[in-house]
Design a protein around this motif. Sequence first.
Motif, PDB file in Angstrom:
ATOM      1  N   LYS A   1      -0.859  12.739  -6.979  1.00 36.24           N
ATOM      2  CA  LYS A   1      -1.380  11.853  -5.939  1.00 36.24           C
ATOM      3  C   LYS A   1      -2.189  10.700  -6.529  1.00 36.24           C
ATOM      4  O   LYS A   1      -2.383   9.671  -5.878  1.00 36.24           O
ATOM      5  CB  LYS A   1      -2.253  12.641  -4.962  1.00 36.24           C
ATOM      6  CG  LYS A   1      -1.483  13.651  -4.124  1.00 36.24           C
ATOM      7  CD  LYS A   1      -0.541  12.942  -3.153  1.00 36.24           C
ATOM      8  CE  LYS A   1       0.066  13.915  -2.141  1.00 36.24           C
ATOM      9  NZ  LYS A   1       0.921  14.938  -2.760  1.00 36.24           N
ATOM     10  N   TRP A   2      -2.687  10.854  -7.741  1.00 37.70           N
ATOM     11  CA  TRP A   2      -3.441   9.767  -8.371  1.00 37.70           C
ATOM     12  C   TRP A   2      -2.555   8.550  -8.623  1.00 37.70           C
ATOM     13  O   TRP A   2      -3.046   7.413  -8.658  1.00 37.70           O
ATOM     14  CB  TRP A   2      -4.063  10.248  -9.686  1.00 37.70           C
ATOM     15  CG  TRP A   2      -5.320  11.038  -9.489  1.00 37.70           C
ATOM     16  CD1 TRP A   2      -5.444  12.395  -9.492  1.00 37.70           C
ATOM     17  CD2 TRP A   2      -6.626  10.527  -9.245  1.00 37.70           C
ATOM     18  NE1 TRP A   2      -6.743  12.772  -9.260  1.00 37.70           N
ATOM     19  CE2 TRP A   2      -7.501  11.641  -9.112  1.00 37.70           C
ATOM     20  CE3 TRP A   2      -7.159   9.248  -9.136  1.00 37.70           C
ATOM     21  CZ2 TRP A   2      -8.867  11.493  -8.867  1.00 37.70           C
ATOM     22  CZ3 TRP A   2      -8.521   9.094  -8.892  1.00 37.70           C
ATOM     23  CH2 TRP A   2      -9.356  10.207  -8.758  1.00 37.70           C
ATOM     24  N   LYS A   3      -1.268   8.767  -8.802  1.00 35.92           N
ATOM     25  CA  LYS A   3      -0.371   7.624  -8.967  1.00 35.92           C
ATOM     26  C   LYS A   3      -0.317   6.793  -7.687  1.00 35.92           C
ATOM     27  O   LYS A   3      -0.092   5.579  -7.729  1.00 35.92           O
ATOM     28  CB  LYS A   3       1.030   8.103  -9.344  1.00 35.92           C
ATOM     29  CG  LYS A   3       1.099   8.756 -10.726  1.00 35.92           C
ATOM     30  CD  LYS A   3       2.524   9.170 -11.077  1.00 35.92           C
ATOM     31  CE  LYS A   3       2.562   9.789 -12.472  1.00 35.92           C
ATOM     32  NZ  LYS A   3       3.937  10.226 -12.854  1.00 35.92           N
ATOM     33  N   GLY A   4      -0.516   7.453  -6.558  1.00 36.80           N
ATOM     34  CA  GLY A   4      -0.574   6.720  -5.307  1.00 36.80           C
ATOM     35  C   GLY A   4      -1.738   5.747  -5.262  1.00 36.80           C
ATOM     36  O   GLY A   4      -1.664   4.696  -4.608  1.00 36.80           O
ATOM     37  N   LEU A   5      -2.841   6.069  -5.949  1.00 36.52           N
ATOM     38  CA  LEU A   5      -3.972   5.143  -6.004  1.00 36.52           C
ATOM     39  C   LEU A   5      -3.598   3.878  -6.772  1.00 36.52           C
ATOM     40  O   LEU A   5      -4.036   2.778  -6.418  1.00 36.52           O
ATOM     41  CB  LEU A   5      -5.180   5.830  -6.653  1.00 36.52           C
ATOM     42  CG  LEU A   5      -6.452   4.980  -6.760  1.00 36.52           C
ATOM     43  CD1 LEU A   5      -6.877   4.434  -5.399  1.00 36.52           C
ATOM     44  CD2 LEU A   5      -7.590   5.786  -7.388  1.00 36.52           C
ATOM     45  N   THR A   6      -2.787   4.028  -7.813  1.00 29.23           N
ATOM     46  CA  THR A   6      -2.314   2.836  -8.529  1.00 29.23           C
ATOM     47  C   THR A   6      -1.512   1.931  -7.597  1.00 29.23           C
ATOM     48  O   THR A   6      -1.678   0.707  -7.592  1.00 29.23           O
ATOM     49  CB  THR A   6      -1.459   3.240  -9.740  1.00 29.23           C
ATOM     50  OG1 THR A   6      -2.272   3.962 -10.672  1.00 29.23           O
ATOM     51  CG2 THR A   6      -0.882   2.013 -10.436  1.00 29.23           C
ATOM     52  N   TRP A   7      -0.638   2.538  -6.800  1.00 32.59           N
ATOM     53  CA  TRP A   7       0.115   1.736  -5.831  1.00 32.59           C
ATOM     54  C   TRP A   7      -0.823   1.090  -4.815  1.00 32.59           C
ATOM     55  O   TRP A   7      -0.613  -0.052  -4.393  1.00 32.59           O
ATOM     56  CB  TRP A   7       1.142   2.605  -5.107  1.00 32.59           C
ATOM     57  CG  TRP A   7       2.367   2.905  -5.906  1.00 32.59           C
ATOM     58  CD1 TRP A   7       2.763   4.115  -6.403  1.00 32.59           C
ATOM     59  CD2 TRP A   7       3.373   1.975  -6.318  1.00 32.59           C
ATOM     60  NE1 TRP A   7       3.941   3.996  -7.095  1.00 32.59           N
ATOM     61  CE2 TRP A   7       4.342   2.681  -7.059  1.00 32.59           C
ATOM     62  CE3 TRP A   7       3.538   0.597  -6.141  1.00 32.59           C
ATOM     63  CZ2 TRP A   7       5.464   2.085  -7.602  1.00 32.59           C
ATOM     64  CZ3 TRP A   7       4.660  -0.015  -6.686  1.00 32.59           C
ATOM     65  CH2 TRP A   7       5.598   0.732  -7.408  1.00 32.59           C
ATOM     66  N   GLY A   8      -1.860   1.817  -4.420  1.00 28.62           N
ATOM     67  CA  GLY A   8      -2.808   1.247  -3.475  1.00 28.62           C
ATOM     68  C   GLY A   8      -3.593   0.078  -4.043  1.00 28.62           C
ATOM     69  O   GLY A   8      -4.097  -0.763  -3.288  1.00 28.62           O
ATOM     70  N   MET A   9      -3.703  -0.002  -5.360  1.00 21.02           N
ATOM     71  CA  MET A   9      -4.452  -1.087  -6.002  1.00 21.02           C
ATOM     72  C   MET A   9      -3.647  -2.373  -6.122  1.00 21.02           C
ATOM     73  O   MET A   9      -4.211  -3.422  -6.464  1.00 21.02           O
ATOM     74  CB  MET A   9      -4.910  -0.635  -7.394  1.00 21.02           C
ATOM     75  CG  MET A   9      -5.924   0.502  -7.363  1.00 21.02           C
ATOM     76  SD  MET A   9      -6.174   1.295  -8.985  1.00 21.02           S
ATOM     77  CE  MET A   9      -6.934  -0.047  -9.911  1.00 21.02           C
ATOM     78  N   VAL A  10      -2.357  -2.323  -5.849  1.00 22.32           N
ATOM     79  CA  VAL A  10      -1.512  -3.517  -5.985  1.00 22.32           C
ATOM     80  C   VAL A  10      -1.993  -4.674  -5.097  1.00 22.32           C
ATOM     81  O   VAL A  10      -2.085  -5.816  -5.557  1.00 22.32           O
ATOM     82  CB  VAL A  10      -0.035  -3.176  -5.709  1.00 22.32           C
ATOM     83  CG1 VAL A  10       0.809  -4.439  -5.640  1.00 22.32           C
ATOM     84  CG2 VAL A  10       0.503  -2.247  -6.799  1.00 22.32           C
ATOM     85  N   PRO A  11      -2.310  -4.443  -3.797  1.00 20.75           N
ATOM     86  CA  PRO A  11      -2.815  -5.576  -2.996  1.00 20.75           C
ATOM     87  C   PRO A  11      -4.118  -6.162  -3.538  1.00 20.75           C
ATOM     88  O   PRO A  11      -4.344  -7.377  -3.432  1.00 20.75           O
ATOM     89  CB  PRO A  11      -3.015  -4.960  -1.607  1.00 20.75           C
ATOM     90  CG  PRO A  11      -2.091  -3.788  -1.565  1.00 20.75           C
ATOM     91  CD  PRO A  11      -2.087  -3.248  -2.959  1.00 20.75           C
ATOM     92  N   LEU A  12      -4.976  -5.327  -4.118  1.00 16.74           N
ATOM     93  CA  LEU A  12      -6.204  -5.851  -4.718  1.00 16.74           C
ATOM     94  C   LEU A  12      -5.880  -6.705  -5.941  1.00 16.74           C
ATOM     95  O   LEU A  12      -6.558  -7.709  -6.211  1.00 16.74           O
ATOM     96  CB  LEU A  12      -7.134  -4.698  -5.096  1.00 16.74           C
ATOM     97  CG  LEU A  12      -7.663  -3.861  -3.926  1.00 16.74           C
ATOM     98  CD1 LEU A  12      -8.506  -2.699  -4.441  1.00 16.74           C
ATOM     99  CD2 LEU A  12      -8.459  -4.723  -2.969  1.00 16.74           C
ATOM    100  N   HIS A  13      -4.875  -6.305  -6.670  1.00 22.03           N
ATOM    101  CA  HIS A  13      -4.386  -7.126  -7.786  1.00 22.03           C
ATOM    102  C   HIS A  13      -3.897  -8.479  -7.273  1.00 22.03           C
ATOM    103  O   HIS A  13      -4.192  -9.529  -7.857  1.00 22.03           O
ATOM    104  CB  HIS A  13      -3.269  -6.374  -8.508  1.00 22.03           C
ATOM    105  CG  HIS A  13      -2.521  -7.179  -9.513  1.00 22.03           C
ATOM    106  ND1 HIS A  13      -3.125  -7.872 -10.534  1.00 22.03           N
ATOM    107  CD2 HIS A  13      -1.175  -7.419  -9.654  1.00 22.03           C
ATOM    108  CE1 HIS A  13      -2.223  -8.490 -11.269  1.00 22.03           C
ATOM    109  NE2 HIS A  13      -1.033  -8.229 -10.740  1.00 22.03           N
ATOM    110  N   ALA A  14      -3.180  -8.462  -6.151  1.00 23.93           N
ATOM    111  CA  ALA A  14      -2.717  -9.710  -5.544  1.00 23.93           C
ATOM    112  C   ALA A  14      -3.884 -10.566  -5.093  1.00 23.93           C
ATOM    113  O   ALA A  14      -3.831 -11.809  -5.172  1.00 23.93           O
ATOM    114  CB  ALA A  14      -1.788  -9.399  -4.364  1.00 23.93           C
ATOM    115  N   SER A  15      -4.952  -9.949  -4.615  1.00 30.82           N
ATOM    116  CA  SER A  15      -6.134 -10.702  -4.209  1.00 30.82           C
ATOM    117  C   SER A  15      -6.738 -11.463  -5.386  1.00 30.82           C
ATOM    118  O   SER A  15      -7.133 -12.630  -5.260  1.00 30.82           O
ATOM    119  CB  SER A  15      -7.176  -9.744  -3.611  1.00 30.82           C
ATOM    120  OG  SER A  15      -8.360 -10.426  -3.280  1.00 30.82           O
ATOM    121  N   GLY A  16      -6.806 -10.806  -6.529  1.00 27.11           N
ATOM    122  CA  GLY A  16      -7.305 -11.491  -7.722  1.00 27.11           C
ATOM    123  C   GLY A  16      -6.413 -12.639  -8.156  1.00 27.11           C
ATOM    124  O   GLY A  16      -6.900 -13.685  -8.598  1.00 27.11           O
TER     125      GLY A  16
END
Length: 608
Positions: A335-350
């Motif tokens: 399930k921790w890999k799901g957190l990486t996917w969840g961080m993608v929009p934050l990456h886009a924000s940067g």
Amino acid sequence: RTQTNSSKQPTSSNTISGNIRHQANTIGTGTLTLISTMAPRLSIAAAALAATIALVANTSSAFAPPSTLAGSKSSSSFVQHHGIPIRANTVATSMITELVTADIPSTLASATAAIQPAADALSSTLSSSTDLLSFSDQGQNLAGIFFQCSLLPYLAFLYFLSFRGNRTPDLGNFGWQYLLLFVLGTIPSGIVTRSVYGDSLANTDWLHGGAETLLTITNVLIVLGFREAMTNPNYSSSGSKYGNTPKIIGVVGALLFAAACATGTGLGFEVHSPFLFGIGNLPEDTVASLPFVMHSEPINALSIPTWAIHCSSVIEFLFAMDIIWKFAETTDNPKWKGLTWGMVPLHASGICACTYHFFYNPSSLQFLVELQAFFTLLGNTTVAIAAYRIAISNGWTLRELNPFPKSEVSPEGIAIDEAAAVPYNVVAAQESDLVLFAKLTALTITGSYLIKYGELALDLPFSENGIAAGAIVFGVPAITSYLYYNRGKEEGGEEGGFSLPKFGGDGEGLSMADVKKFGVSGTVAYILTELAFWAVAFPVASSALYQTTGHWPDVINDTTDRAAVLAFIFTGANIARLLVPVRLGAALALAPWVDENIINRGGAEDEE
């Protein structure tokens, strides 16, 4: 504070600051007097309200531009006319004196009567001060609304991430929490840039770089915390080898930035003063002599230190995504890999922020700021969902919301404590901390110089091309997502990579056939979700037009506005096609409720 006699000159800014400090001390003394006499809580609250009005009224001029404080006639006459400081001080003093001896009913009555004039005057002050409104208006913009709404899901993310069963590394967890200091840091820095310089934070380099430094510290703490938990075999028994040093450095960094916000303007920093005095910036003559340079830099161009902070933030965040992906193996929890996917929009924000600076922050590309805010809201929501899934997989239940102490013999609590005590699957570090630091530093410095001076060889940064900006914003995160998608397919497993939903009723993914399985309830649920989905289309389109043109659309009398709104909705309709799986999933989730509360409601009542 300025003199109420119009024949006298306003006092200096130092005197104003001294008066504010004196008044704050007086207010504090009055509050302590109330507490020491054991006044009722309600009386203390009323006194605090009066004291707050006095403090806010007196500090309303603290953020005014120095030129205004030095002797602006309009500012002086404004304060003389409203008499805000004198009136607020009188209210606060009389209320604090009265509350010690008065009973609660008379206290409330006098509080209401006394506060009203000061509140009216304060309201007039705020509505008349363009300096204050220039900042507060940001809260009503689309970007401001998105940023405000993003705080709640982020707090939910922090709650679920901190669940003891997750075995989240302490330093990494502290890093995610430290991000709140970055959020808080943008508030005073934004006030200073608007009220003192009349500009945006993006154009005020020395404050801009300082605020972004807090974001860089956040990413460093996350990387250090998760990386050490994965590679340090003694972590579970003896704790972090870094001790509290990274946390202390982070707190000191936040305090230094707060001090800079408070004293920077008094030390002579101007709106375009470079961050860290522009260390590393090439002289203008040297830049002009470079053979590839075709343009000269605008005055609001970011300095090398500020570009370095932005580059390091993006690079470190990518490192954090990679480490959290690997943390799934460390904890045997995919399930921790799901957190990486969840961080993608934050990456886009940067990427939105860096793209906006790449084009030198033009007002014509303001949509990038709003898009950054939207991605922040989306990203905070997706990481909250990911953290919730991690917590659920580790035994979190609604019982954890109970604020009272848990039973020490609860079977669920014992199982969670045992799971939290399981050691990590430690792997040997592929490179030392020194090598990792050198790699990050090299990438940061190289990226900073390439962007700052390399873009001078291009016409694109000076073209204010919205299509190109959009391509960058969506292209870079798309590449990142594609790499993780392929990585997940190669590794396999439950969370290794998600399969895009397929349509056509072949049994793979979601389709209308799944909705039809629920019969009438499924159809009604799908209709409700579609109505809800499209109900927001017109308001969003109208808000977008308002943010762009400054007026609300007149779709009845103005053909141009009508065409613009319809064009926006048409564009949204095409984008919405990509969200069909989400809409189908929402319909499937809603179908049982529809069946119970709408379709079969009458039958259920008859049975009762």
